[in-house]
Every structure is written in structure tokens, then in C-alpha cells.
Write a protein that holds these residues in place. Structure first.
Motif, PDB file in Angstrom:
ATOM      1  N   ILE A 182     -10.215   2.490   3.914  1.00  0.00           N
ATOM      2  CA  ILE A 182      -9.244   3.002   2.946  1.00  0.00           C
ATOM      3  C   ILE A 182      -9.732   2.573   1.562  1.00  0.00           C
ATOM      4  N   PRO A 183      -9.339   3.274   0.498  1.00  0.00           N
ATOM      5  CA  PRO A 183      -9.856   2.949  -0.839  1.00  0.00           C
ATOM      6  C   PRO A 183      -9.544   1.511  -1.242  1.00  0.00           C
ATOM      7  N   TYR A 184     -10.484   0.911  -1.944  1.00  0.00           N
ATOM      8  CA  TYR A 184     -10.317  -0.490  -2.346  1.00  0.00           C
ATOM      9  C   TYR A 184      -9.156  -0.647  -3.317  1.00  0.00           C
ATOM     10  N   PHE A 185      -8.910   0.359  -4.168  1.00  0.00           N
ATOM     11  CA  PHE A 185      -7.823   0.222  -5.139  1.00  0.00           C
ATOM     12  C   PHE A 185      -6.458   0.201  -4.446  1.00  0.00           C
ATOM     13  N   ILE A 186      -6.355   0.767  -3.245  1.00  0.00           N
ATOM     14  CA  ILE A 186      -5.115   0.652  -2.468  1.00  0.00           C
ATOM     15  C   ILE A 186      -4.913  -0.795  -2.049  1.00  0.00           C
ATOM     16  N   LEU A 187      -5.973  -1.437  -1.558  1.00  0.00           N
ATOM     17  CA  LEU A 187      -5.883  -2.848  -1.174  1.00  0.00           C
ATOM     18  C   LEU A 187      -5.556  -3.717  -2.385  1.00  0.00           C
ATOM     19  N   GLU A 188      -6.165  -3.415  -3.517  1.00  0.00           N
ATOM     20  CA  GLU A 188      -5.897  -4.199  -4.724  1.00  0.00           C
ATOM     21  C   GLU A 188      -4.424  -4.116  -5.124  1.00  0.00           C
ATOM     22  N   ARG A 189      -3.864  -2.911  -5.077  1.00  0.00           N
ATOM     23  CA  ARG A 189      -2.461  -2.745  -5.496  1.00  0.00           C
ATOM     24  C   ARG A 189      -1.527  -3.477  -4.550  1.00  0.00           C
ATOM     25  N   LEU A 190      -1.768  -3.349  -3.248  1.00  0.00           N
ATOM     26  CA  LEU A 190      -0.914  -4.030  -2.278  1.00  0.00           C
ATOM     27  C   LEU A 190      -1.074  -5.547  -2.367  1.00  0.00           C
ATOM     28  N   TYR A 191      -2.294  -6.012  -2.649  1.00  0.00           N
ATOM     29  CA  TYR A 191      -2.527  -7.453  -2.780  1.00  0.00           C
ATOM     30  C   TYR A 191      -1.803  -7.998  -4.004  1.00  0.00           C
ATOM     31  N   GLU A 192      -1.864  -7.231  -5.086  1.00  0.00           N
ATOM     32  CA  GLU A 192      -1.171  -7.636  -6.309  1.00  0.00           C
ATOM     33  C   GLU A 192       0.339  -7.695  -6.091  1.00  0.00           C
ATOM     34  N   LEU A 193       0.881  -6.698  -5.406  1.00  0.00           N
ATOM     35  CA  LEU A 193       2.327  -6.665  -5.155  1.00  0.00           C
ATOM     36  C   LEU A 193       2.780  -7.814  -4.258  1.00  0.00           C
ATOM     37  N   SER A 194       1.983  -8.104  -3.227  1.00  0.00           N
ATOM     38  CA  SER A 194       2.438  -9.042  -2.197  1.00  0.00           C
ATOM     39  C   SER A 194       2.134 -10.494  -2.517  1.00  0.00           C
ATOM     40  N   ASN A 195       1.460 -10.774  -3.635  1.00  0.00           N
ATOM     41  CA  ASN A 195       1.257 -12.157  -4.056  1.00  0.00           C
ATOM     42  C   ASN A 195       2.547 -12.679  -4.678  1.00  0.00           C
ATOM     43  N   LEU A 196       3.104 -13.718  -4.099  1.00  0.00           N
ATOM     44  CA  LEU A 196       4.348 -14.288  -4.610  1.00  0.00           C
ATOM     45  C   LEU A 196       4.062 -15.110  -5.867  1.00  0.00           C
ATOM     46  N   PRO A 197       5.080 -15.356  -6.681  1.00  0.00           N
ATOM     47  CA  PRO A 197       4.856 -16.126  -7.917  1.00  0.00           C
ATOM     48  C   PRO A 197       4.194 -17.473  -7.675  1.00  0.00           C
ATOM     49  N   PHE A 227     -18.906 -14.225  -6.635  1.00  0.00           N
ATOM     50  CA  PHE A 227     -18.395 -12.854  -6.751  1.00  0.00           C
ATOM     51  C   PHE A 227     -16.869 -12.804  -6.777  1.00  0.00           C
ATOM     52  N   PRO A 228     -16.219 -13.593  -7.638  1.00  0.00           N
ATOM     53  CA  PRO A 228     -14.752 -13.587  -7.619  1.00  0.00           C
ATOM     54  C   PRO A 228     -14.134 -12.278  -8.106  1.00  0.00           C
ATOM     55  N   HIS A 229     -14.878 -11.508  -8.892  1.00  0.00           N
ATOM     56  CA  HIS A 229     -14.325 -10.268  -9.452  1.00  0.00           C
ATOM     57  C   HIS A 229     -15.161  -9.042  -9.071  1.00  0.00           C
ATOM     58  N   LEU A 230     -15.915  -9.158  -8.012  1.00  0.00           N
ATOM     59  CA  LEU A 230     -16.698  -8.021  -7.534  1.00  0.00           C
ATOM     60  C   LEU A 230     -15.768  -6.932  -7.022  1.00  0.00           C
ATOM     61  N   LYS A 231     -16.116  -5.684  -7.271  1.00  0.00           N
ATOM     62  CA  LYS A 231     -15.326  -4.563  -6.785  1.00  0.00           C
ATOM     63  C   LYS A 231     -16.216  -3.633  -5.979  1.00  0.00           C
ATOM     64  N   GLY A 232     -15.590  -2.826  -5.157  1.00  0.00           N
ATOM     65  CA  GLY A 232     -16.305  -1.826  -4.380  1.00  0.00           C
ATOM     66  C   GLY A 232     -15.443  -0.597  -4.213  1.00  0.00           C
ATOM     67  N   LYS A 233     -16.019   0.445  -3.682  1.00  0.00           N
ATOM     68  CA  LYS A 233     -15.238   1.641  -3.384  1.00  0.00           C
ATOM     69  C   LYS A 233     -14.311   1.404  -2.197  1.00  0.00           C
ATOM     70  N   HIS A 234     -14.748   0.513  -1.307  1.00  0.00           N
ATOM     71  CA  HIS A 234     -13.985   0.119  -0.121  1.00  0.00           C
ATOM     72  C   HIS A 234     -14.595  -1.176   0.380  1.00  0.00           C
ATOM     73  N   LEU A 235     -14.149  -1.698   1.507  1.00  0.00           N
ATOM     74  CA  LEU A 235     -14.636  -2.995   1.976  1.00  0.00           C
ATOM     75  C   LEU A 235     -16.120  -2.956   2.319  1.00  0.00           C
ATOM     76  N   LEU A 236     -16.585  -1.876   2.929  1.00  0.00           N
ATOM     77  CA  LEU A 236     -18.005  -1.772   3.256  1.00  0.00           C
ATOM     78  C   LEU A 236     -18.838  -1.857   1.985  1.00  0.00           C
ATOM     79  N   ASP A 237     -18.454  -1.141   0.947  1.00  0.00           N
ATOM     80  CA  ASP A 237     -19.194  -1.159  -0.310  1.00  0.00           C
ATOM     81  C   ASP A 237     -19.087  -2.512  -0.994  1.00  0.00           C
ATOM     82  N   LEU A 238     -17.952  -3.184  -0.858  1.00  0.00           N
ATOM     83  CA  LEU A 238     -17.786  -4.513  -1.455  1.00  0.00           C
ATOM     84  C   LEU A 238     -18.800  -5.495  -0.870  1.00  0.00           C
TER      85      LEU A 238
END
Length: 436
Positions: A182-197, A227-238
Motif C-alpha cells: 500500500i502507498p507509503y503516504f497512507i502508512l505515514e498518515r495513519l502513523y501520525e494519527l495513531s501516535n498519542l501525545p 535513515f530516520p527520515h528516509l521515504k519510499g513509495k512503499h515499504l519495498l522501496d523504503l
């Protein structure tokens, strides 16, 4: 008179209205199996080409879990599919008390639906609700598993995904199949949302993901930490990108056509040595003064699957380099038989956890088939040419061939020594006989 000029023939031939309508309908339809969007930079998740799948069998097929639409709803994935819902519930049990519910996740992904659909080379036959549900369920399952394996949150007691030792190794491989993304930006958005304060100090998504897969790649922690800020198109590309960013690319095109190189046995006969070296990436191969320096690579079920799926991604996506494809081509050149693999294992270039030396040879020979790339612009083009020139050059090659033939093993040395002594004795006997 030509038939096309005869009006009587034209009158006799009647247009089939039904066939005409069918042809016009086909003209008006957009391609579905390879959509028009497949050529865009946004498209990054592909079906593996049949030419590769025919050669490498089931290497591209997920074994126990389906991620994304291509293998969705297949009965053989039902076991893990049930656990996806359990993991989604585990995530929501922590976030709901802080105001993040399932509806918030669905709404956030809904804003990205159109962009996510463009990432797939096929037209996805799911309505909006089905597509968004799939993205949320699969994305939250991946993130929750990352957190649990990374010990950010505890596993439930007796969680079978952990207690059954065969499951996690399959998940490591399935999460890095090209058709299973699935697209990496989907994972990023869900990760951002689900991180508690209170989780503000948690690692970035790329760090967490690379740490998860490092249970199979087994790289030093300090390499992963770069690679703390490495991005990819998806996990395989990351994960693929974490191996390739620092390669030397100063020379993009060599002045003469690039030559492929010979196998290990022939290179050794020409005096070319292959030695192991310590580097961050197995791709970082160099050649100087008759010595090819190669980092060690572990060939096992995970790495073989990873290499093949990276190669397939590079064949399909027009926005990335061909580094994995180039490396596989290099290994295909170096390895002809099990004897070449045996030598590379003895030199600690290959750690064979895959099977026999013959099976490793067959793997690289198969992986090097049916791939297309420009050898003149690949990152190893200069190395290919330098090795080729050294192999063809003068006197030192003849001397190296002589040493390889007669002094490579103790038995060959003993045979050569015995032949030399016999020659000396024969000459001496002839001399004394002549003098007498």
C-alpha cells in the motif's frame, strides 16, 4: 480494376451492426490490467511482469498475508486476515481514550483515496468504502505489528503471531513483495494519527520500519540509525532505498561500450582476486589493482525474495535507478557453476543459508534472466570495463594463468614439481650419457 474500386463488391459486404458497436465500445474503454496511469511517476505498485514470474516461480506471491488489492479476499489469507481486525482493535483501544476513533482514521484516508488509487498499475474494482476500509485495516495492522515487534507497545499474552515461530519470518518477506504493497503516504498518515501525545519521543516511521525488517537484513544498528527520515513509495522501496543512497555515481556514462565480465574461475585464471570488505551496503563493489572488493551478502529465503522483488520494481517503475538489477547482473556474470559459489563462500563474499552451492548458482542465473537495463549507464559500468580491460591485458595474465594452472592447489604444485624433477633428471641422464 482493384477490388477496392469496385462498388458492387462494397455493396455486397454488409456491416455487422453488433460487431461495429462492440468495436466502438472497446475503443471507448480505458485499459484496466495496465491502466493509462501506469506510466506516471505516481504509479509505483505493479503486477510482476509475466516474463519474470515465469522464470522465478512463486517468489513474487505472498504466502500468508495479503496487503492491498491485488491478492485481496483469497481464502488462503483468511488466518492472518482475522488477526488484522484484532490488531486494529488493539490500536483503537489505546487511541479512543484520547479522542481518535475508527471514523477519524477512515476520514483521513478518504482524503487520500484518489491519490492512493493512482499508485496501482491496475484499475481497482472496489468502491470507495471498500477501498478505504482496506487501506485502514492493512495499514493499521502493519503499524501495530511494527510497534509490537519494536517493543513500543506490548504483545498480548500468548499472541500466536509471536509464539508460533514460523509466522514472523513469512511476514517479513510478504511485506516486501511488490504486488503486496500500500502507498507509503497512507502508512505515514495513519502513523501520525495513531501516535498519542505521550508518544512524541517515539521513532520515526522509517526508523521503526527498518528496525522491523532488520530482524532479517541483520545490519548493524548504526547503519539503520542513519535513515530516520528516509521515504519510499512503499515499504519495498523504503528498504531498497536504504541500501542504495551513498553509491558512487560520479560517472554516468563510459566513453566506450560496456563489456560484461567473466565468471569467477576465468577471472582467477587471469590473476583477478575477489576479496571481502566491510561496507554499509552489499551493493558497494569496487575494483582496483586487479582486486574486486565485495561486501558480504547473506543469501537466504528473505534476501532472495527481496532481491527479486526489488528487481521487478526497478523493471516497472520509471522513477528509480537500476542498482539491484545491476548487482544481480554482476553476480550472474561471476557465477556460472557451483564451483564459483564455493569459491565466493570460501572468500566470505557469500554466506549461504539458502541451500547447496548449486542452488545459489541457479538462483542468480535465473534472477539475471529476462531483465532490461542500460549497462552503459549503470553504477557498475566503470567496474565492468576495468575488469574487462585487466582480463585482456598482456604478460601478467599469462603468468597468472600459469600460476593458477600449476600452483593453485597443493596437488597441482606437487605434480608440477614432480614433472620438473623428472625433466631435470632426464636432461642430466642425457648429458652424462653423451659425455661418456
Amino acid at each position: 480494376m482493384a477490388e477496392e474500386d469496385n462498388p458492387h463488391i462494397i455493396d455486397m459486404w454488409q456491416v455487422d451492426e453488433e460487431r461495429l458497436a462492440s468495436m466502438l465500445e472497446n475503443i471507448s474503454q480505458d485499459p484496466k490490467l495496465l491502466s493509462k496511469a501506469a506510466g506516471k511517476k505516481s504509479c509505483c505498485i505493479f503486477r510482476v511482469p509475466t516474463s519474470l514470474a515465469d522464470v522465478n516461480g512463486k517468489a513474487y506471491q505472498p504466502r500468508i498475508v495479503s496487503i492491498g488489492p491485488y491478492h485481496r479476499a483469497q481464502p488462503r489469507f483468511n488466518m492472518i486476515q482475522e488477526h488484522k481486525w484484532r490488531y486494529l482493535g488493539s490500536l483503537l483501544s489505546r487511541t479512543q481514550a484520547k479522542g481518535l476513533g475508527l471514523e477519524d482514521c477512515l476520514k483521513a484516508v478518504a482524503l487520500l483515496e484518489s491519490r492512493a488509487r493512482e499508485c496501482y498499475s491496475e484499475t481497482i474494482p472496489l468502491n470507495s468504502h471498500e477501498f478505504i476500509e482496506m487501506m485502514v485495516l492493512d495499514g493499521c495492522f502493519i503499524l501495530e505489528l511494527f510497534r509490537k515487534v519494536g517493543r513500543l507497545v506490548p504483545f498480548e499474552p500468548d499472541d500466536p503471531l509471536v509464539t508460533m515461530s514460523w509466522i514472523l519470518p513469512f511476514l517479513y518477506r510478504d511485506f516486501l513483495k511488490l504486488e503486496n504493497q500500500i502507498p507509503y503516504f497512507i502508512l505515514e498518515r495513519l502513523y501520525e494519527l495513531s501516535n498519542l501525545p505521550q508518544e512524541e519521543s517515539t521513532p520515526t516511521l522509517s526508523s521503526l520500519a527498518l528496525e522491523f525488517f532488520n530482524h532479517s537484513t541483520l545490519r548493524p544498528d548504526e547503519v539503520i540509525a542513519r535513515f530516520p527520515h528516509l521515504k519510499g513509495k512503499h515499504l519495498l522501496d523504503l528498504v531498497r532505498s536504504s541500501f542504495v543512497p551513498n553509491l558512487n555515481r560520479e560517472q554516468k556514462r563510459v566513453p566506450t561500450p560496456t563489456h560484461v565480465i567473466h565468471c569467477v574461475s576465468k577471472l582467477r585464471s587471469a590473476g583477478i582476486k575477489i576479496t571481502p570488505t566491510e561496507r554499509d551496503s552489499f551493493l558497494d563493489v569496487t575494483f582496483r589493482s586487479g582486486v574486486i572488493e565485495m561486501p558480504t551478502i547473506t543469501i537466504d529465503d528473505f534476501m532472495s525474495s527481496f532481491l527479486l522483488n526489488c528487481e521487478a520494481f526497478e523493471q516497472c517503475y520509471n522513477g528509480c535507478s537500476m542498482d539491484i538489477t545491476t548487482y544481480v547482473t554482476l553476480m550472474d556474470c561471476l557465477i556460472n557453476t557451483h564451483r564459483d559459489v564455493e569459491y565466493l563462500c570460501d572468500r566470505n563474499i557469500i554466506e549461504n543459508h539458502f541451500g547447496t552451492d548449486g542452488e545459489v548458482a541457479h538462483f542468480f542465473n535465473s534472477a539475471g534472466k529476462e531483465v532490461a537495463f542500460d549497462i552503459d549507464t549503470c553504477y557498475l559500468s566503470q567496474l565492468f570495463n576495468d575488469v574487462h580491460q585487466y582480463y585482456r591485458s598482456g604478460l601478467h595474465v599469462q603468468w597468472a594463468s600459469f600460476k593458477y594452472t600449476y600452483f593453485d592447489t597443493p596437488w597441482s604444485f606437487i605434480s608440477a614439481l614432480a614433472a620438473f624433477i623428472l625433466l631435470v633428471l632426464t636432461v642430466a641422464q642425457t648429458y652424462f650419457s653423451a659425455v661418456q
